[in-house]
Design an enzyme around this catalytic site. Structure first.
Site, PDB file in Angstrom:
ATOM      1  N   GLU A  83      -5.639  -3.200  -1.727  1.00  0.00           N
ATOM      2  CA  GLU A  83      -6.144  -4.366  -0.992  1.00  0.00           C
ATOM      3  C   GLU A  83      -7.230  -5.118  -1.750  1.00  0.00           C
ATOM      4  O   GLU A  83      -7.645  -6.201  -1.348  1.00  0.00           O
ATOM      5  CB  GLU A  83      -6.722  -3.919   0.366  1.00  0.00           C
ATOM      6  N   LYS A 117     -13.250  18.269  10.071  1.00  0.00           N
ATOM      7  CA  LYS A 117     -14.229  18.278  11.164  1.00  0.00           C
ATOM      8  C   LYS A 117     -14.308  19.693  11.724  1.00  0.00           C
ATOM      9  O   LYS A 117     -13.464  20.102  12.514  1.00  0.00           O
ATOM     10  CB  LYS A 117     -13.796  17.316  12.275  1.00  0.00           C
ATOM     11  N   TRP A 132     -18.909  17.598   9.776  1.00  0.00           N
ATOM     12  CA  TRP A 132     -17.883  17.264   8.811  1.00  0.00           C
ATOM     13  C   TRP A 132     -18.105  17.956   7.461  1.00  0.00           C
ATOM     14  O   TRP A 132     -19.223  18.229   7.058  1.00  0.00           O
ATOM     15  CB  TRP A 132     -17.728  15.753   8.665  1.00  0.00           C
ATOM     16  N   THR A 137       0.863  -1.186   0.000  1.00  0.00           N
ATOM     17  CA  THR A 137       0.000   0.000   0.000  1.00  0.00           C
ATOM     18  C   THR A 137       0.898   1.235   0.000  1.00  0.00           C
ATOM     19  O   THR A 137       2.093   1.146   0.318  1.00  0.00           O
ATOM     20  CB  THR A 137      -0.887   0.039   1.251  1.00  0.00           C
TER      21      THR A 137
HETATM   22  P1  AMP Z   1      -4.431   2.775  -3.561  1.00  0.00           P
HETATM   23  O1  AMP Z   1      -4.477   1.544  -2.775  1.00  0.00           O
HETATM   24  O2  AMP Z   1      -3.115   3.482  -3.521  1.00  0.00           O
HETATM   25  O3  AMP Z   1      -4.939   2.589  -4.952  1.00  0.00           O
HETATM   26  O4  AMP Z   1      -5.429   3.823  -2.864  1.00  0.00           O
HETATM   27  C1  AMP Z   1      -6.761   3.480  -2.599  1.00  0.00           C
HETATM   28  C2  AMP Z   1      -7.525   4.705  -2.206  1.00  0.00           C
HETATM   29  O5  AMP Z   1      -7.617   5.615  -3.311  1.00  0.00           O
HETATM   30  C3  AMP Z   1      -8.956   4.428  -1.839  1.00  0.00           C
HETATM   31  O6  AMP Z   1      -9.080   3.967  -0.514  1.00  0.00           O
HETATM   32  C4  AMP Z   1      -9.605   5.778  -2.063  1.00  0.00           C
HETATM   33  O7  AMP Z   1      -9.404   6.640  -0.954  1.00  0.00           O
HETATM   34  C5  AMP Z   1      -8.853   6.325  -3.240  1.00  0.00           C
HETATM   35  N1  AMP Z   1      -9.621   6.086  -4.480  1.00  0.00           N
HETATM   36  C6  AMP Z   1      -9.454   5.125  -5.393  1.00  0.00           C
HETATM   37  N2  AMP Z   1     -10.326   5.260  -6.415  1.00  0.00           N
HETATM   38  C7  AMP Z   1     -11.084   6.345  -6.136  1.00  0.00           C
HETATM   39  C8  AMP Z   1     -12.180   7.000  -6.791  1.00  0.00           C
HETATM   40  N3  AMP Z   1     -12.654   6.613  -7.967  1.00  0.00           N
HETATM   41  N4  AMP Z   1     -12.714   8.085  -6.166  1.00  0.00           N
HETATM   42  C9  AMP Z   1     -12.247   8.519  -4.974  1.00  0.00           C
HETATM   43  N5  AMP Z   1     -11.218   7.953  -4.319  1.00  0.00           N
HETATM   44  C10 AMP Z   1     -10.641   6.872  -4.890  1.00  0.00           C
END
Ligand code: AMP
Length: 540
Positions: free
Chosen positions: A329, A438, A443, A182
């Site tokens: 994940e 917040k 929020w 991650t």
């Molecule tokens: P990653 O694991 O680096 O791809 O990050 C995942 C995170 O990216 C998610 O938990 C979201 O917070 C954000 N994310 C992914 N796709 C979107 C989307 N279409 N709109 C808003 N946030 C997104």
């Protein structure tokens, strides 16, 4: 009664057996570091993958061993994508944009035994080599530059190895095929390990009409790096349906991408919003310059997609944008924002609004959201933390990331995304739990304000963060990058937001920057902004 269906293993080699047999002649093109486009076919690429697999075995790689890559998107990286899981080893894609300390930590946490690295990334490697457990290092280069002592030249290794077809019959579908860390925005990066079964089922969803909708006639260009959640599964999904692939190498600027779209007649492309914001700007400046008529679908995910981006591509350039939400994940696909039939007849504004949501869960992915006290109602009003489960959702983290509070007692994964859910199951990401503002106990959605700001014609990019405030605990602050040659004042932007948001949501300050800091996967790096502006309201 005993079921009598075959116990057919859902493994990466099963995908590739099909690719060889039915789609061997389909093209795989890659941009090499010198800018030239190298063209090959799946058949040829898989023959080389067989040799790579045999060579890795020869170097002592055993089933279950992690083989790392530190590479851009190109054909030899794809060979590793196919070879490593087919010998029962685990493909671990390292994010080349991370800090060397982080890379050292990740490589040791994963126990990476072998590294395959691009020659131009050797300077990155040298900064964390001492902390990593690599026993062998294989360098993808031009074959001319002398290699550092002890390192192996990739092409020489392949050319000197005989390889039999890797059928992977001995591999169980529950065994590990690949892993990814991650981004570690909330602490140390955590290792996610995907099974063959997870990646195979995930590939099927990429091919479903209401999933990514990948098909045999597609030519797919993943701009998303192959180190970001397996390029969203595209290398396996495209191979499964027999779509051609175009890999852009390291030249990811809008002009280079447009050239590839045009020359390779790309039909499907995927990446994070920041890439497409830059591309839209280029197209708006010179719409006649590029012929992108072959593109039928542009997939955007990884961060919220401003409605203005959907409109800009559709209305000014005739390109349909599809949004998806996912996470490392989840391998990564969780939801896809296709317009459901029941909304097809709505006026365009409402259709755009529906498609700017993150969409409904992919088949076999289940969702729910936890509010303060109980699971929230699907009324699009209540908000809570999104939880998911399904066959390609992580059930735990590898190594140092194991334990922790990311999983509920009844086995759901806690995403950390705060959402509302409408009655038909389409989610709207309101924020990351840690990005919510917040204010006085109420929020405010930073994502909604960002989308509002990016809807202003003078704004190129906007990120909104929570900044400590003496009276309200936190108040929003907006960091904005204006389009080249455009002007707008704080008052202009505030007036623009005031047409969409209630007064107490409006940022107390709007600061203008030349660029926004970005994460290794191209998302706005809000932690850096928070550090920079932490004292903005308290020390004023
Ligand atoms: P990653 O694991 O680096 O791809 O990050 C995942 C995170 O990216 C998610 O938990 C979201 O917070 C954000 N994310 C992914 N796709 C979107 C989307 N279409 N709109 C808003 N946030 C997104």
């Amino acid at each position: 009664m005993q079921a009598l269906s075959m116990d057919y293993q859902l493994i990466i080699p099963a995908i590739l057996r099909r690719t060889r047999l039915l789609h061997g002649d389909k093209p795989v093109s890659s941009r090499r570091p010198d800018g030239a486009v190298h063209r090959t076919t799946y058949a040829e690429l898989l023959r080389r993958a067989d040799r790579l697999g045999a060579a890795l075995r020869g170097l002592g790689v055993e089933p279950g061993d992690a083989v790392a890559t530190l590479c851009w998107n190109h054909d030899r990286h794809l060979e590793a994508y196919y070879a490593v899981p087919c010998i029962g080893a685990v493909l671990h894609t390292l994010n080349l944009r991370l800090h060397p300390d982080e890379l050292g930590f990740i490589a040791s946490d994963a126990g990476d035994r072998v590294l395959i690295v691009d020659a131009d990334l050797l300077p990155v490697l040298l900064q964390f080599r001492a902390k990593a457990p690599f026993q062998q290092i294989i360098v993808i280069g031009d074959g001319v530059t002398p290699l550092p002592p002890g390192m192996i030249d990739y092409d020489t290794l392949i050319d000197s190895t005989e390889g039999a077809e890797l059928h992977g019959e001995e591999i169980a579908e529950s065994s590990a095929a690949a892993m990814c860390y991650t981004s570690g925005t909330t602490g140390k990066p955590k290792g996610v390990v995907y099974s063959h079964r997870a990646l195979t089922l995930h590939s099927l969803v990429l091919g479903m009409t209401d999933g990514f909708g990948l098909r045999e006639s597609d030519v797919v260009l993943p701009v998303v790096p192959m180190f970001h959640a397996n390029a969203w599964g595209i290398p396996y999904g495209a191979a499964l349906v027999g779509a051609g692939l175009v890999l852009p190498g390291k030249q990811l600027d809008p002009r280079s991408l447009c050239q590839l779209f045009e020359t390779e007649r790309v039909t499907f492309t995927a990446g994070v919003p920041t890439i497409w914001i830059g591309l839209l700007q280029l197209l708006d400046a010179a719409p006649e310059k590029f012929d992108l008529s072959s593109i039928r679908q542009m997939l955007i995910g990884g961060a919220a997609v401003p409605e203005s981006l959907l409109r800009g591509f559709a209305e000014r350039h005739g390109i349909e944008v599809l949004q998806a939400w996912g996470m490392t994940e989840l391998a990564p696909v969780g939801t896809v924002a296709r317009l459901p039939a029941r909304l097809a007849g709505l006026p365009p504004d409402e259709r755009y609004r529906a498609r700017a949501r993150q969409g409904t869960p992919a088949p076999l992915i289940e969702i729910r959201a936890q509010g303060d006290a109980e699971l929230i109602a699907w009324d699009d009003q209540a908000v809570g933390e999104l939880q998911v489960r399904g066959p390609w959702v992580a059930s735990g983290y590898h190594g140092a990331g194991a334990g922790g509070s990311s999983f509920t007692a009844d086995g759901w994964f806690r995403t950390g995304d705060v959402v509302s859910i409408e009655p038909h199951g389409s989610i709207q990401i309101r924020d990351r739990a840690k990005d919510l503002v917040k204010s006085g106990g109420e929020w405010i959605s930073s994502v909604a304000l960002e989308n509002g700001l990016m809807g202003h014609p003078a704004v190129l990019e906007a990120a909104v963060i929570a900044v400590p405030h003496p009276r309200w605990q936190e108040r929003p602050l907006a960091a904005v990058v204006l389009r080249a040659g455009q002007q707008a004042t704080c008052a202009d932007l505030t007036a623009h937001l005031a047409t969409q948001f209630t007064k107490w949501w409006l940022p107390d300050a709007i600061v203008f920057l030349d660029v926004l800091p970005k994460t290794g996967t191209g998302k706005f790096l809000k932690t850096a902004l928070r550090d920079q502006f932490r004292g903005y309201y308290t020390s004023a």
